[in-house]
Design an enzyme around this catalytic site. Structure first.
Site, short mmCIF file in Angstrom:
data_model
loop_
_atom_site.label_atom_id
_atom_site.label_comp_id
_atom_site.label_asym_id
_atom_site.label_seq_id
_atom_site.Cartn_x
_atom_site.Cartn_y
_atom_site.Cartn_z
N SER A 130 6.69 1.50 0.07
CA SER A 130 6.31 1.51 -1.45
C SER A 130 7.05 1.98 -2.35
O SER A 130 7.58 1.47 -3.30
CB SER A 130 4.79 1.68 -1.41
OG SER A 130 4.60 2.40 -2.51
N PRO A 132 0.83 -1.30 0.09
CA PRO A 132 0.05 0.07 -0.04
C PRO A 132 0.91 1.31 -0.27
O PRO A 132 1.89 1.19 0.66
CB PRO A 132 -0.88 -0.11 1.41
CG PRO A 132 -0.32 -1.38 2.27
CD PRO A 132 0.67 -2.22 1.17
N VAL A 133 0.47 2.19 -0.91
CA VAL A 133 1.31 3.59 -0.77
C VAL A 133 0.97 4.31 0.39
O VAL A 133 -0.01 4.01 1.21
CB VAL A 133 0.97 4.43 -2.01
CG1 VAL A 133 1.27 3.71 -3.24
CG2 VAL A 133 -0.46 4.74 -2.20
N ASP A 186 15.38 3.20 3.90
CA ASP A 186 14.18 2.19 3.07
C ASP A 186 15.03 1.70 1.85
O ASP A 186 14.92 0.64 1.69
CB ASP A 186 12.99 3.27 2.47
CG ASP A 186 12.31 3.41 3.72
OD1 ASP A 186 12.39 3.40 4.78
OD2 ASP A 186 10.68 3.97 3.17
N ALA A 238 10.34 3.26 -2.40
CA ALA A 238 11.54 2.53 -2.56
C ALA A 238 11.57 1.27 -3.26
O ALA A 238 12.34 0.93 -3.92
CB ALA A 238 12.24 2.40 -1.13
O1 PMV Z 1 7.42 6.33 5.90
P1 PMV Z 1 8.56 5.53 5.67
O2 PMV Z 1 8.59 4.11 5.39
O3 PMV Z 1 9.00 6.37 4.28
O4 PMV Z 1 9.75 5.75 6.92
C1 PMV Z 1 10.35 7.07 7.08
C2 PMV Z 1 11.33 6.97 7.85
C3 PMV Z 1 11.89 8.22 8.33
O5 PMV Z 1 12.63 7.87 9.49
C4 PMV Z 1 10.76 9.08 9.27
C5 PMV Z 1 12.38 9.15 7.32
C6 PMV Z 1 13.62 8.52 6.82
O6 PMV Z 1 14.32 9.05 5.92
O7 PMV Z 1 14.46 7.64 7.39
#
Ligand code: PMV
Length: 315
Positions: A108, A101-102, A152, A110
């Site tokens: 999603s 899910p986006v 990610d 990455a």
């Molecule tokens: O929301 P996601 O799965 O893209 O995770 C972001 C993680 C953060 O630490 C909030 C941002 C980052 O770039 O690491």
């Protein structure tokens, strides 16, 4: 007709989101139950340069040329092309399908980038290392998130649990004893970019307070790393609870996420926290034999879907 395919898993951040942007360590693991698949098929009867893109999950049917210059899908193809002239690329059709899910904290964006980069580079006759795929996906992540930490793209490109600290070489984690994580969707989209900005505003406003929170989260990641490697996963629950409290202090949780954390705990989870950028998206909980029952409780109290992933070493 020759076809080149690649998959990329989703991911969850077990510990350290947000603090990782400020140089603290974090731990993330791939989630193979939700994957992106990309298939690049040569279109021998078409003119060079015709790159057709089909992504039904996001209702997209277009060509490379028609995508806006800063569109992440175009950027993912462009990083692979480098200086090559796109009009000289052999014609192809690129099918993108995603079970991730986006805007939900499961990586999603990455995963889509990594799968496109892997499949498209193979189609062009280049075999990229995981490291290179991660670097390229990071370039695309910048379009999505502004200043991503890089966690990610690292966990998704390498498809293995990682201990990640910006500016240091990342480490693969050896899982001393497998453990189960229940993943539940709050049904509200996450807002990573806004959450990262919100934390930044708070940090600029009160750096001492925020730096203290970040370093406590960093300590949690370090303690968790030891427990994971020593094969004592049951003790991670307490650390997840503490990490969630610190994320609440950063004001990146949401009423739905807090409610799901409470429900999971009351139903017997050993610990629970939000995962990813927050303000929506997913909650994760450490579970043992009672995963199905806890999942049912979560679904009854508002979660829109649940899944269970086992964190283990890759075969
Ligand atoms: O929301 P996601 O799965 O893209 O995770 C972001 C993680 C953060 O630490 C909030 C941002 C980052 O770039 O690491």
């Amino acid at each position: 007709m020759p076809a080149f395919s690649a998959t990329a898993p989703g991911k969850i951040i077990l510990f350290g989101e947000h603090a990782v942007v400020y140089g603290e360590p974090a731990i993330a693991v791939p989630v193979f139950s939700n994957q992106v698949r990309v298939v690049v098929t040569a279109q021998v009867k078409k003119k060079s340069g015709e790159i057709q893109i089909e992504a039904p999950d996001i209702s997209l049917s277009t060509t490379f040329e028609k995508l806006e210059i800063d569109h992440p899908l175009r950027a993912a193809l462009k990083v692979v092309l480098g200086d090559k002239d796109p009009t000289e690329t052999p014609a192809c059709s690129i099918q993108i399908s995603s079970e991730i899910p986006v805007s939900s904290g499961l990586g999603s964006s990455a995963a889509i980038s990594a799968a496109i980069i892997r499949a498209f580079s193979a189609f062009l006759g280049q075999r990229l290392t995981d490291e290179k795929i991660s670097d390229f996906a990071y370039e695309v992540e910048k379009i999505h998130h502004g200043t991503p930490s890089g966690i990610d793209n690292t966990v998704i490109a390498h498809q293995r649990p990682v201990y990640y600290q910006k500016g240091n070489p990342f480490q693969f984690l050896t899982i001393g004893k497998p453990f189960s994580i229940l993943i539940a969707n709050s049904g509200k989209p996450g807002h990573t970019r806004e959450a990262v900005k919100h934390v930044q505003d708070g940090w600029l406003n009160d750096p001492d307070k925020y730096n203290q929170i970040f370093s406590r989260i960093g300590e949690i990641s370090n303690n968790a790393k030891e427990l994971i490697e020593e094969g004592q996963p049951d003790k991670l629950g307490e650390l997840m609870d503490l990490n969630h409290e610190l994320l609440q202090a950063l004001v990146v949780s949401s009423p739905e996420l807090d409610q799901m954390v409470q429900t999971a705990k009351e139903a017997g989870a050993l610990g629970a926290k939000l995962s990813g950028g927050g303000m929506g998206g997913h909650m994760i909980a450490l579970v043992k034999d009672d995963a199905e029952r806890i999942a049912e409780k979560l679904l009854l109290s508002g979660a829109t879907s649940t899944g269970i992933t086992t964190v283990k070493n890759r075969n």
